[in-house]
Design an enzyme around this catalytic site. Structure first.
Site, mmCIF file in Angstrom:
data_model
loop_
_atom_site.group_PDB
_atom_site.id
_atom_site.type_symbol
_atom_site.label_atom_id
_atom_site.label_comp_id
_atom_site.label_asym_id
_atom_site.label_seq_id
_atom_site.Cartn_x
_atom_site.Cartn_y
_atom_site.Cartn_z
ATOM 1 C CE LYS A 130 -3.784 -2.467 2.204
ATOM 2 N NZ LYS A 130 -4.489 -2.820 3.443
ATOM 3 C CD GLN A 132 -3.369 -4.632 6.630
ATOM 4 O OE1 GLN A 132 -3.302 -3.655 5.882
ATOM 5 N NE2 GLN A 132 -4.000 -5.745 6.287
ATOM 6 C CG ASP A 159 -9.321 -0.033 5.110
ATOM 7 O OD1 ASP A 159 -9.043 -0.215 3.898
ATOM 8 O OD2 ASP A 159 -8.589 -0.402 6.054
#
Ligand code: ADP
Length: 293
Positions: A52, A96, A119
């Site tokens: 990412k 994460q 997200d």
């Protein structure tokens, strides 16, 4: 049969984003900035987050990686999230997953400012999606919509069977395919582990979206001639011929199913590569204040 090339589509999207960043820079605007919080040293998570960050560099975004050891306290994490929420530099950030057991994941996700929740996991974004308002869509469903759109796949009035009801793939996908828009306007059936006779449903499907995590669950006899098949599964199965010792397998028995399909995603190289592109897209949208305008 047409292969839905996620790699090519992902590269195209990243090129479009890079062009937009170049334009922002040329106009003296603020360059989009993504931050990622990574806890612990799990191999998969470390690789995902590094990819990412690398993708940010490639399109010209700023990026920050915040790393903690496994024993970080929930309070430390929440303080960092507060700091990122208030940061003028950071437009969007992710935590994460998975997090260590001693940390309340839901509490952490709800601490993220929905305006920076690239997200799309915050209940505010989930709720806005369900209500048909603009929201940050989770990367995998957002990527699937892009694939459908960029290959001009018809969804209006089609029967879409989604298999798997997770919060990050199956459930949002079922909602998005049913909404009054393109892609959407489909008749949706959501199947899951309590479904009796899965094949009864998949055989009727014009579009199958499989997000289960059981390699080869969808076999040729379960698929109608001409169906569109989107495979979200990526299970690591042992493979001694590979240097890594494993390979990725989807939920679909690709070799036997593909000949029956009008469109199908390969694994790897289908939905997977799109998730990073869509995270970048969400970060750009956050920087532009598009979602909560
Ligand atoms: P993902 O993150 O890819 O969505 P999860 O592991 O979170 O995957 O979710 C798996 C989903 O698959 C669950 O919603 C579960 O109900 C569904 N599932 C598991 N086994 C079966 C099965 N045999 N048939 C249909 N659905 C299943």
């Amino acid at each position: 049969m047409t292969l839905l090339d996620g790699k090519k589509t992902s590269e195209a999207i990243q090129q479009e984003i890079a062009a937009e960043v170049a334009e922002i820079k040329a106009n003296g605007g603020k360059v989009p900035h993504l931050a990622a919080i990574l806890v612990g040293n799990d191999g998969g998570s470390v690789t995902y987050v590094n990819n990412k960050v690398l993708a940010c560099e490639k399109v010209g975004f700023g990026s920050t990686l915040v790393r903690y050891e496994d024993d970080v306290t929930e309070e430390e994490l929440l303080n960092k999230i507060q700091e990122l929420n208030e940061s003028k530099e950071v437009d969007g950030f992710i935590v994460q997953l998975p997090l260590p057991k001693h940390i309340n994941t839901q509490k952490v996700l709800e601490a993220v400012d929905p305006k920076k929740d690239v997200d799309g996991f915050h209940p505010a974004n989930v709720g806005r999606m369900v209500a048909g308002l603009s929201s940050f869509l989770p990367a995998t469903p957002y990527g699937i919509l892009q694939l459908i759109e960029r290959y001009n796949i018809e969804t209006n009035g089609k029967h879409c069977v989604v298999i798997g009801r997770s919060n990050i793939v199956g459930s949002p996908m079922s909602i998005l395919m049913a909404k009054a828009a393109y892609p959407g306007n489909a008749t949706v059936t959501l199947c899951h582990r309590n479904t009796i006779d899965l094949a009864y449903y998949t055989r009727q499907a014009d579009i199958i979206i499989a997000a289960v995590g059981i390699p080869g669950l969808i076999t040729a006899d379960m698929v109608k001639e001409g169906a569109v098949v989107i495979d979200v599964g990526t299970t690591r199965v042992p493979d001694a011929t590979r240097k890594s010792g494993y390979r990725l397998r989807g939920d679909v028995d690709f070799d036997n199913v593909a000949p029956k399909c009008s469109y199908i995603t390969p694994v790897p190289g289908g939905v997977g590569p799109l998730t990073i592109a869509m995270l970048l897209k969400n970060t750009l949208r956050a920087a532009r204040n598009e979602v909560y305008a």
